[in-house]
Design a protein around this motif. Structure first.
Motif, PDB file in Angstrom:
ATOM      1  N   LEU A 154       0.809  -1.213   0.000  1.00 25.69           N
ATOM      2  CA  LEU A 154       0.000   0.000   0.000  1.00 25.69           C
ATOM      3  C   LEU A 154       0.843   1.265   0.000  1.00 25.69           C
ATOM      4  O   LEU A 154       0.574   2.206  -0.754  1.00 25.69           O
ATOM      5  CB  LEU A 154      -0.923   0.008   1.221  1.00 25.69           C
ATOM      6  CG  LEU A 154      -2.122  -0.935   1.220  1.00 25.69           C
ATOM      7  CD1 LEU A 154      -2.834  -0.871   2.559  1.00 25.69           C
ATOM      8  CD2 LEU A 154      -3.070  -0.607   0.090  1.00 25.69           C
ATOM      9  N   THR A 157       2.501   2.437  -3.320  1.00 32.92           N
ATOM     10  CA  THR A 157       1.466   2.714  -4.316  1.00 32.92           C
ATOM     11  C   THR A 157       0.726   4.005  -3.988  1.00 32.92           C
ATOM     12  O   THR A 157       0.397   4.790  -4.884  1.00 32.92           O
ATOM     13  CB  THR A 157       0.474   1.546  -4.411  1.00 32.92           C
ATOM     14  OG1 THR A 157       1.186   0.350  -4.733  1.00 32.92           O
ATOM     15  CG2 THR A 157      -0.568   1.801  -5.501  1.00 32.92           C
ATOM     16  N   PHE A 158       0.478   4.255  -2.695  1.00 35.35           N
ATOM     17  CA  PHE A 158      -0.136   5.521  -2.293  1.00 35.35           C
ATOM     18  C   PHE A 158       0.750   6.700  -2.698  1.00 35.35           C
ATOM     19  O   PHE A 158       0.251   7.748  -3.125  1.00 35.35           O
ATOM     20  CB  PHE A 158      -0.383   5.553  -0.788  1.00 35.35           C
ATOM     21  CG  PHE A 158      -1.636   4.827  -0.367  1.00 35.35           C
ATOM     22  CD1 PHE A 158      -2.816   4.951  -1.084  1.00 35.35           C
ATOM     23  CD2 PHE A 158      -1.635   4.009   0.755  1.00 35.35           C
ATOM     24  CE1 PHE A 158      -3.970   4.287  -0.700  1.00 35.35           C
ATOM     25  CE2 PHE A 158      -2.788   3.340   1.145  1.00 35.35           C
ATOM     26  CZ  PHE A 158      -3.952   3.479   0.421  1.00 35.35           C
ATOM     27  N   LYS A 159       2.067   6.543  -2.550  1.00 35.75           N
ATOM     28  CA  LYS A 159       2.988   7.619  -2.944  1.00 35.75           C
ATOM     29  C   LYS A 159       2.916   7.845  -4.454  1.00 35.75           C
ATOM     30  O   LYS A 159       2.893   8.988  -4.925  1.00 35.75           O
ATOM     31  CB  LYS A 159       4.413   7.259  -2.536  1.00 35.75           C
ATOM     32  CG  LYS A 159       5.455   8.302  -2.944  1.00 35.75           C
ATOM     33  CD  LYS A 159       5.156   9.660  -2.309  1.00 35.75           C
ATOM     34  CE  LYS A 159       6.265  10.657  -2.574  1.00 35.75           C
ATOM     35  NZ  LYS A 159       6.341  11.090  -3.980  1.00 35.75           N
ATOM     36  N   HIS A 161       0.323   7.209  -6.348  1.00 33.98           N
ATOM     37  CA  HIS A 161      -0.969   7.833  -6.610  1.00 33.98           C
ATOM     38  C   HIS A 161      -0.934   9.327  -6.306  1.00 33.98           C
ATOM     39  O   HIS A 161      -1.536  10.129  -7.026  1.00 33.98           O
ATOM     40  CB  HIS A 161      -2.058   7.166  -5.762  1.00 33.98           C
ATOM     41  CG  HIS A 161      -2.557   5.888  -6.348  1.00 33.98           C
ATOM     42  ND1 HIS A 161      -3.738   5.289  -5.951  1.00 33.98           N
ATOM     43  CD2 HIS A 161      -2.054   5.087  -7.308  1.00 33.98           C
ATOM     44  CE1 HIS A 161      -3.931   4.180  -6.643  1.00 33.98           C
ATOM     45  NE2 HIS A 161      -2.911   4.031  -7.464  1.00 33.98           N
ATOM     46  N   GLN A 162      -0.242   9.711  -5.268  1.00 29.26           N
ATOM     47  CA  GLN A 162      -0.151  11.129  -4.924  1.00 29.26           C
ATOM     48  C   GLN A 162       0.465  11.912  -6.076  1.00 29.26           C
ATOM     49  O   GLN A 162      -0.026  12.982  -6.458  1.00 29.26           O
ATOM     50  CB  GLN A 162       0.680  11.308  -3.656  1.00 29.26           C
ATOM     51  CG  GLN A 162       0.720  12.739  -3.146  1.00 29.26           C
ATOM     52  CD  GLN A 162       1.486  12.864  -1.843  1.00 29.26           C
ATOM     53  OE1 GLN A 162       2.300  12.005  -1.491  1.00 29.26           O
ATOM     54  NE2 GLN A 162       1.242  13.920  -1.104  1.00 29.26           N
ATOM     55  N   SER A 187      -9.075   3.115  -6.662  1.00 28.96           N
ATOM     56  CA  SER A 187      -9.267   3.724  -5.339  1.00 28.96           C
ATOM     57  C   SER A 187     -10.755   3.750  -5.026  1.00 28.96           C
ATOM     58  O   SER A 187     -11.576   3.941  -5.921  1.00 28.96           O
ATOM     59  CB  SER A 187      -8.717   5.154  -5.305  1.00 28.96           C
ATOM     60  OG  SER A 187      -7.356   5.187  -5.691  1.00 28.96           O
ATOM     61  N   SER A 191     -11.526   7.730  -0.514  1.00 28.45           N
ATOM     62  CA  SER A 191     -10.069   7.777  -0.521  1.00 28.45           C
ATOM     63  C   SER A 191      -9.532   9.180  -0.817  1.00 28.45           C
ATOM     64  O   SER A 191     -10.255  10.075  -1.270  1.00 28.45           O
ATOM     65  CB  SER A 191      -9.534   6.820  -1.589  1.00 28.45           C
ATOM     66  OG  SER A 191      -9.968   7.233  -2.877  1.00 28.45           O
ATOM     67  N   TYR A 192      -8.253   9.336  -0.581  1.00 22.13           N
ATOM     68  CA  TYR A 192      -7.514  10.551  -0.950  1.00 22.13           C
ATOM     69  C   TYR A 192      -7.704  10.832  -2.439  1.00 22.13           C
ATOM     70  O   TYR A 192      -7.921  11.975  -2.854  1.00 22.13           O
ATOM     71  CB  TYR A 192      -6.030  10.351  -0.614  1.00 22.13           C
ATOM     72  CG  TYR A 192      -5.098  11.367  -1.246  1.00 22.13           C
ATOM     73  CD1 TYR A 192      -4.753  12.538  -0.578  1.00 22.13           C
ATOM     74  CD2 TYR A 192      -4.537  11.137  -2.512  1.00 22.13           C
ATOM     75  CE1 TYR A 192      -3.888  13.462  -1.161  1.00 22.13           C
ATOM     76  CE2 TYR A 192      -3.675  12.047  -3.092  1.00 22.13           C
ATOM     77  CZ  TYR A 192      -3.353  13.206  -2.411  1.00 22.13           C
ATOM     78  OH  TYR A 192      -2.504  14.114  -2.992  1.00 22.13           O
ATOM     79  N   GLU A 193      -7.585   9.777  -3.248  1.00 22.78           N
ATOM     80  CA  GLU A 193      -7.669   9.945  -4.697  1.00 22.78           C
ATOM     81  C   GLU A 193      -9.029  10.497  -5.114  1.00 22.78           C
ATOM     82  O   GLU A 193      -9.116  11.399  -5.953  1.00 22.78           O
ATOM     83  CB  GLU A 193      -7.414   8.596  -5.385  1.00 22.78           C
ATOM     84  CG  GLU A 193      -6.007   8.065  -5.221  1.00 22.78           C
ATOM     85  CD  GLU A 193      -5.805   7.272  -3.926  1.00 22.78           C
ATOM     86  OE1 GLU A 193      -4.794   6.562  -3.833  1.00 22.78           O
ATOM     87  OE2 GLU A 193      -6.659   7.375  -3.017  1.00 22.78           O
TER      88      GLU A 193
END
Length: 262
Positions: A154, A157-159, A161-162, A187, A191-193
């Protein structure tokens, strides 16, 4: 009551029962992760032809085998494909500076009924989970290790996506035209996205959708990771997840808009 109101909007991003929308549909948009090679390409081709859509935004799609009459096709990187029956004014791959394997989107400016609109086809980097990775059993030690492995996947991958979200937001914010942003965001709705990509845009499902918005069906539990957002000057008059076909591990998402040309 206040707690109910606080949770109402997040829940509606998964399940919604909007009132029947009135108004004429000027444009039909299909977004679909076809998962190239998963099913017979002829079946996918026949399905897309039957939709008679104005713009088709595909993800995980090489785009080379389509021969839809009257459509212009753009597929610059073998992952994102756009087909349209209208005049393409310009196109641009949203390319990261350091990693061509993680291109998150492609923008296409298209002229429809004498006005230009920016379509952005989105495919955020996948988390690449296998079913057995998220399936827990009675072995506590094994389950704990599975959770640790998931977290390890995670974080990077989150980085990614940012960084990808930042590129897409730039394309939206710098657009001189109304925007339709659609695709596979990998996402969920809370979510943040979701929050950042939907900023100043309308979720077509919230405006015109009914029932469940679940679009990914490879797992037993419902997941919504495919979206259609638009500028507020565009009015979504319908939104449908087409569960009548199983041509991929995603269902096609179909939206219609009133362009409100004024």
């Amino acid at each position: 009551m206040f707690a109910g109101l606080a949770f109402m909007q997040p829940v509606k991003r998964w399940v919604n029962y909007s009132a029947e929308k009135k108004g004429n549909a000027d444009i039909k948009v299909v977004s679909f992760n076809t998962k190239t090679g998963m099913k017979d390409r002829a079946e996918v081709n026949a399905y897309l032809k039957a939709q008679e859509a104005d713009v088709i935004l595909l993800q995980e799609d090489a785009g080379k085998s389509y021969g839809l009459k009257g459509y212009e096709i753009v597929s610059p990187n073998g992952v994102l494909t756009v087909l349209t029956r209208h005049k393409i004014i310009s196109q641009k791959v949203l390319r990261p500076q350091d990693d061509d394997d993680k291109i998150p989107g492609m923008q296409i400016d298209i002229e429809i009924q004498g006005k230009i609109y920016r379509f952005i086809d989105v495919y955020l980097f996948p988390f690449k989970f296998e079913k057995q990775m998220v399936k827990l059993n009675g072995d506590t030690d094994a389950n704990e290790q599975k959770v640790k492995d998931i977290v390890k996947r995670l974080i990077p991958t989150f980085k990614t996506h940012q960084d990808q979200v930042s590129l897409i937001r730039e394309a939206v914010e710098n657009s001189p035209y109304p925007v339709i942003l659609a695709g596979d965001f990998n996402s969920v709705p809370n979510s943040y996205e979701y929050y950042h990509l939907s900023e100043d845009l309308q979720d077509a499902f919230l405006t015109a959708g009914k029932g469940s918005a679940t679009s990914f069906h490879d797992y037993k539990f419902p997941i919504r990771i495919d979206y259609v957002f638009s500028s507020k000057s565009l009015q979504a008059v319908s939104y449908r997840v087409d569960r009548s076909v199983s041509l991929s591990d995603h269902y096609p998402v179909i939206s219609e808009f009133s362009l409100n040309n004024k």
